[in-house]
Write an enzyme that holds these catalytic residues in place. Structure first.
Site: not given
Lengths: 278, 278
Positions: B137, B155, B162
Site C-alpha cells: 500500500d 500514478d 482503492p
C-alpha cells in the site's frame, strides 16, 4: 427509460452522451440536423450524427478559430466565415470593435434556423448590424469574391460529404485570391491522433500557396481524442512574430483564449511536429 | 460479430472501443483487471472497467507524469512511484542517467503480472537494476519512509475505490515527510471539464503543505475530455523558475514532452486558472 446518443468518431471509437430530450430532428437538402438536450454537455447540435457543438465546450473551438487569426492581423475589417452556421464564430468576431463587416456564408438554411431557435447563446451575433448572412456554397462565394477579405474562417464539418471540397488545393487557392494583400485564413484541421494524414496533406498544400503556414491547437472534449488542430495560411503576418495586445485580448472575456494561450497554442509536441512538411 | 468495450467516463458520458480480442480478464483482491486488444488503440489495460493505459496514447501520460518533475529537480537520485503498475512511468524514469534508485510501490500484484506479460513496451523498465518493485500500500509506504525521496510520483487510478486515500490531505502530508529537503511530487489530478471541484480541492490542500504548488496539463485521448491535469507540490524548486537543459530533454526521445512543452504545460486557460486558489 435511458436515451443515449452515440457517434462513431472513427470506425473503431465511439462517444455516447445521455440525452434528456431530442429537441429537433430534421433532414435538410444537405444533411440530417438534430438538436439534443444532453445531461453532460447541455444542448448539442449534430449533423449527420456527428457532434458539431454544445453549450458546455463550444467556447474552446469558437474562441480559437477566430481570435488567434484576428489578433495576428493588425487591423482586420472585413471577415468571411464559411460554414459554422451555429453562429459561435460570428459571436466571437463581432467582439472586435474594429470589424466593419462579417459575411457569413452557410450552405444550409436549416442549421441557421436551428441555431437561432435552440442556441441563442451562440447565434447572438447574427443580430449585429455588421453581420450579413448568405445562404450559399462557400466554395462558390470565394471564387466570386477576389481581394475582398482581411480574414477568412473555414468552420467546416469533417472532410466527408459536403465539406470535402473545403479541404482541397483548388479551394485554398480561391481563398488566397479572395483575401486582401495581407490577408490570412484559419481552418479547422482535425486531430493528430486520428487524422494525421489529413494534417500533413493540408499543411503541405497550404505551404505551397501561402508564404506563412502555421498549425495551432486546443482541446475540444467532444471531438475525437480532444486534441484539435487549426491551420493558418497567411500572406504576410506571422502569428509567431506578432506582439499581441494583452489588454485587448483580456477585454474579450474569453475562457480558453488568452495572451499566453495565443502564443503557446503554436507550441507543438514532437509527434505533431513530425506531421508537418520540412 | 462486433465486440465493443464501453466505459462510463461519467454518469452521462461513455467511450466505446472496438475490441479484436479479450486477452485477459481477472479479479484481484482490489479490482477487476482486463487486457483488451482494441482496433483503435492497440492493447489496452482496464481496471474496474476504466481505461488506464493503451499502446497508442500511453506516451503522453507517462512522459508528463515523470519528466516535468525530474527536470524541475536539479539532481534527482531516488524516486518513488506509487501505483502505475503498468510500468510506463518507471520506463521513463530510468531514461535519466542520474537516477540511482526507483522504488515502485504497487498495491496489486496482478497489475504487475499483466504488465509484464501483455505490455512489454511499458514494463521494460522493471528489468533495470536500479528498480525495486514493492507490492504494498503506497499510503503505508510513505508513512514508513521519512526524508528519503527526491521525487514521488502518484500514478493513481481515479479518486474512487482503492485510490481515494491518495487524494487526501493526510496522504499529501505523508508525501511531504517522505521527501528530502528539496524534494517534489507529481500526482495525476483528473480533468478540468469533469472534475473541476477535485482540482480546486487538491490544489488548495497541497498549497497549504508545500511552498510551491503548480498545475500542468496534457492531452490523453482515452481519458474523459482529453484534457488531463497533473499537480506538482515542491519544497523548494519551482518549475517556472528552472532553466531546463534542452539537450538533456531532447535526448529522452519523447513524443509529447519537449523543452518547449515543459514550459508551456504550465500555461493555463482562464477557465482552468479560475479553479486554483488565489
Amino acid at each position: 427509460m435511458e436515451v443515449w446518443f452515440t457517434e462513431d468518431q472513427t470506425k473503431h471509437l465511439r462517444i455516447g452522451c445521455r440525452v434528456r430530450e431530442v429537441l429537433f430532428s430534421g433532414q435538410s437538402p444537405f444533411q440530417k440536423v438534430a438538436v439534443l438536450d444532453t445531461v453532460e454537455f447541455g444542448r448539442m447540435l449534430t449533423l449527420d450524427n456527428v457532434i458539431q457543438t454544445n453549450i458546455k465546450d463550444e467556447f474552446v473551438y469558437h474562441e480559437m478559430i477566430t481570435h488567434v487569426g484576428l489578433n495576428t492581423h493588425p487591423d482586420p475589417k472585413k471577415v468571411l466565415v464559411i460554414g459554422g452556421g451555429d453562429g459561435g464564430a460570428v459571436r466571437e468576431i463581432v467582439k472586435h470593435k474594429g470589424i466593419e463587416k462579417v459575411v457569413h456564408v452557410e450552405i444550409d438554411q436549416m442549421v441557421i434556423d436551428v441555431a437561432k431557435k435552440f442556441f441563442p447563446e451562440l447565434s447572438s451575433g447574427f443580430n449585429d448590424p455588421r453581420v450579413e448572412i448568405v445562404v450559399d456554397d462557400g466554395i462558390k462565394h470565394v471564387k466570386e469574391n477576389k481581394g475582398v477579405y482581411d480574414m477568412i474562417i473555414v468552420d467546416s464539418t469533417d472532410p466527408v460529404g459536403p465539406a470535402v471540397g473545403l479541404f482541397s488545393e483548388e479551394f485554398y487557392r480561391s481563398v488566397f485570391e479572395a483575401l486582401t494583400g495581407d490577408g490570412l485564413f484559419v481552418a479547422q484541421t482535425e486531430s493528430p491522433f486520428f487524422n494525421s494524414e489529413l494534417i500533413t496533406r493540408v499543411n503541405t498544400t497550404i505551404s505551397g500557396i501561402f508564404p506563412v503556414t502555421r498549425l495551432f491547437w486546443a482541446v475540444v472534449p467532444t471531438y475525437p481524442g480532444g486534441y484539435w488542430t487549426f491551420t493558418m495560411g497567411s500572406k504576410k503576418h506571422d502569428p509567431l512574430a506578432v506582439d499581441v495586445d494583452k489588454d485587448k485580448i483580456e477585454a474579450l472575456g474569453t475562457k480558453w483564449y488568452s495572451p499566453e494561450v495565443h502564443r503557446t497554442a503554436f507550441v507543438l509536441q514532437p509527434f505533431v511536429k513530425e506531421l508537418l512538411p520540412r
